[in-house]
Motif scaffolding. Sequence first.
Motif, PDB file in Angstrom:
ATOM      1  N   ILE A 486       0.764  -1.125   0.014  1.00 15.73           N
ATOM      2  CA  ILE A 486      -0.024  -0.036  -0.035  1.00 15.73           C
ATOM      3  C   ILE A 486       0.810   1.235  -0.084  1.00 15.73           C
ATOM      4  CG2 ILE A 486      -1.436   1.485   1.253  1.00 15.73           C
ATOM      5  CD1 ILE A 486      -2.971  -1.227   2.105  1.00 15.73           C
ATOM      6  N   GLU A 487       0.588   1.945  -1.109  1.00 16.88           N
ATOM      7  CA  GLU A 487       1.503   3.385  -1.108  1.00 16.88           C
ATOM      8  C   GLU A 487       0.547   4.582  -0.990  1.00 16.88           C
ATOM      9  OE1 GLU A 487       4.024   3.413  -4.507  1.00 16.88           O
ATOM     10  OE2 GLU A 487       4.445   5.805  -4.425  1.00 16.88           O
ATOM     11  N   PHE A 488       0.811   5.453  -0.078  1.00 15.00           N
ATOM     12  CA  PHE A 488       0.097   6.613   0.129  1.00 15.00           C
ATOM     13  C   PHE A 488       0.599   7.714  -0.759  1.00 15.00           C
ATOM     14  CE2 PHE A 488      -2.108   5.281   3.882  1.00 15.00           C
ATOM     15  CZ  PHE A 488      -1.591   4.121   4.555  1.00 15.00           C
ATOM     16  N   LEU A 489      -0.429   8.430  -1.264  1.00 15.20           N
ATOM     17  CA  LEU A 489      -0.260   9.482  -2.270  1.00 15.20           C
ATOM     18  C   LEU A 489      -0.924  10.764  -1.988  1.00 15.20           C
ATOM     19  CD1 LEU A 489      -0.418   7.764  -5.487  1.00 15.20           C
ATOM     20  CD2 LEU A 489       1.886   8.060  -4.406  1.00 15.20           C
ATOM     21  N   ASP A 490      -0.562  12.000  -2.111  1.00 16.35           N
ATOM     22  CA  ASP A 490      -1.235  13.278  -1.905  1.00 16.35           C
ATOM     23  C   ASP A 490      -2.525  13.200  -2.812  1.00 16.35           C
ATOM     24  OD1 ASP A 490       1.530  15.053  -1.260  1.00 16.35           O
ATOM     25  OD2 ASP A 490       0.419  13.791   0.088  1.00 16.35           O
ATOM     26  N   GLU A 491      -2.566  12.520  -3.999  1.00 15.57           N
ATOM     27  CA  GLU A 491      -3.428  12.647  -4.951  1.00 15.57           C
ATOM     28  C   GLU A 491      -3.368  11.545  -6.073  1.00 15.57           C
ATOM     29  OE1 GLU A 491      -4.182  15.929  -7.393  1.00 15.57           O
ATOM     30  OE2 GLU A 491      -2.108  16.595  -7.448  1.00 15.57           O
ATOM     31  N   LEU A 492      -4.502  11.106  -6.765  1.00 18.41           N
ATOM     32  CA  LEU A 492      -4.206  10.263  -7.558  1.00 18.41           C
ATOM     33  C   LEU A 492      -4.508  10.765  -9.032  1.00 18.41           C
ATOM     34  CD1 LEU A 492      -6.413   7.202  -6.108  1.00 18.41           C
ATOM     35  CD2 LEU A 492      -4.020   7.639  -5.895  1.00 18.41           C
ATOM     36  N   PRO A 493      -3.496  10.222  -9.787  1.00 16.74           N
ATOM     37  CA  PRO A 493      -3.908  10.812 -11.075  1.00 16.74           C
ATOM     38  C   PRO A 493      -5.296  10.255 -11.972  1.00 16.74           C
ATOM     39  CG  PRO A 493      -2.409   8.681 -11.312  1.00 16.74           C
ATOM     40  CD  PRO A 493      -2.632   9.007  -9.869  1.00 16.74           C
ATOM     41  N   LYS A 494      -5.705  11.287 -12.519  1.00 14.09           N
ATOM     42  CA  LYS A 494      -7.066  11.554 -13.229  1.00 14.09           C
ATOM     43  C   LYS A 494      -6.995  11.980 -14.503  1.00 14.09           C
ATOM     44  CE  LYS A 494      -9.305  11.969  -8.656  1.00 14.09           C
ATOM     45  NZ  LYS A 494      -8.095  12.552  -7.784  1.00 14.09           N
ATOM     46  N   LYS A 499     -11.900  10.315 -13.951  1.00 15.38           N
ATOM     47  CA  LYS A 499     -11.652   9.001 -13.732  1.00 15.38           C
ATOM     48  C   LYS A 499     -10.290   8.710 -13.286  1.00 15.38           C
ATOM     49  CE  LYS A 499     -11.857   4.588 -16.069  1.00 15.38           C
ATOM     50  NZ  LYS A 499     -12.410   4.038 -17.323  1.00 15.38           N
ATOM     51  N   ILE A 500      -9.765   8.092 -12.354  1.00 12.89           N
ATOM     52  CA  ILE A 500      -8.585   7.614 -11.923  1.00 12.89           C
ATOM     53  C   ILE A 500      -8.054   6.767 -12.828  1.00 12.89           C
ATOM     54  CG2 ILE A 500      -7.292   6.305 -10.230  1.00 12.89           C
ATOM     55  CD1 ILE A 500      -9.754   7.063  -8.016  1.00 12.89           C
ATOM     56  N   LEU A 501      -6.782   7.052 -13.306  1.00 15.08           N
ATOM     57  CA  LEU A 501      -5.894   6.329 -14.012  1.00 15.08           C
ATOM     58  C   LEU A 501      -4.999   5.304 -13.769  1.00 15.08           C
ATOM     59  CD1 LEU A 501      -4.932   9.611 -16.097  1.00 15.08           C
ATOM     60  CD2 LEU A 501      -6.721   7.853 -16.840  1.00 15.08           C
TER      61      LEU A 501
END
Length: 517
Positions: A486-494, A499-501
């Motif tokens: 599990i990797e924590f990110l500030d935001e997910l690419p969309k 839509k999440i990429l």
Amino acid sequence: MNLPSSLKNTACKNMDKTAYYFMDKPVTYGELDAAVSKFANGLKKLGLEKGDHIALLLGNSPQFIIALYGAMRAGISTIPVNPIYTPNEIQYILENGDVKAVVALDMFVPFVDAVDAHLPKVEHYIICETGPAQTRTEYTHPKLKSFSRILEESFPVAEEVPLDDDDTAVILYTSGTTGKPKGAMLTHKNLYSNASDIGEYLRMSSRDRVITALPMFHVFCLSVAVNAPLISGATLLILPKFSPKEVFRVAKKYEATIFAGVPTMYNYLYQYEAGTPKDFATLRLCISGGASMPVALLKNFEKKFNVLISEGYGLSEASPVTCFNPLDRPRKPGSIGTNIVHVENKVVDELGNEVPVGEVGELVVRGPNVMKGYYKMPEETAATIRNGWLYTGDLARMDEDGYFYIVDRKKDMVIVGGFNVYPREVEEVLYDHPDVVEAAAVGIPDPNQGEVVKVFVVSKNESLTEEELLGYCRERLAKYKVPQEIEFLDELPKNTTGKILRRSLKEQVLKKQSSKS
């Protein structure tokens, strides 16, 4: 013809032929057929009728085969369930599948008290005792019944129940893109035709001895390592679970001729230092499916053990096999092979038109093995089966010789050791966590299991840890669905529509792995 009738015919012609070995104990076709009839009669005595549903929460065992074939002989539909599913996952399938009886190992008994109040349609829990007969438990719960006692108290001749080709024999729950499993309804015709065609394609005969190490609740094992051999009058070498040591021992002791497994199994067998070519000296064929086998592994395994591996392709909705690499023509490593008997595959574009040779499109299938639909899901059925063709959701291409190659998975499916995991299933669990804002699951390469699940999470709680989230997942997901990372990110690419990429996330992982190597 159907599977229980085929078993009866084999037993009548060859009563003393060994049907299977389990824990080194042989059982004949005559004994197996009698047990199947006893169980069919036992289900009727419990009040189950043609068209009812029972679930099997069993590992590899004679009880699984007896219950499956007994239910089919009684006209009852069977729902095999992975016994390592969590209570929530099991409960959903039992509810959605309108199950009236459950056949399970005795370790399932504590689960009964926990969920019985939520399963009013379940009338019986038939328990397969794992201890000695003389220490058999006397159950006080009114719904608990003893599997062995049902056999002891039933007649070995079952009253004939008329079975139509289109009657549902088995319902296989497959992971759904909506996060909830879908029940693929396989008819008697579906199962018999695919088992018969597999047997013909792989030239199975009564002389074969097939190592049954894949999990029986999985459709790959069910058709390739149980039904097809039984139709052919072969002998099953049943292993309670996969173990390289046991595979080599059983192969040598009983002079096995066929082994079926997923690439992960072949990797473990190849790496097992005590295994030698002499152990596999009698094997004439190895069968691989469930996921693509790395070409290097295939070549190394064949070279080490001097045995042929035939790769194939299938899916639950097709009972499951549609392709195998042929035995009478050159194989093509990396290919899933050509059409098996009576089954047609083709590659189409988004409009359903067949694409030219070599071009990528969606793999579609038709034949007598294609399911009649998803249980209680007419819209999903209509979207999946169009004009008689089953749309697999897998991207593929076909070469000039009619060999097919899987290029990608259109539905983002992750295959962990041969088991299907959809990212949405994992994401749904994570979204239920109060501190998770966003989550995206992807499959990443793994040397042992082919792929494992990795999850990217955006959290509103900075103190939330990876171990805490993994523990949360372990409580709610089957073991093979639990993320390895599990990797924590500030935001997910969309994309521009929000839509999440997932593909972008997966590419990042692969790029990191490549740079490290």
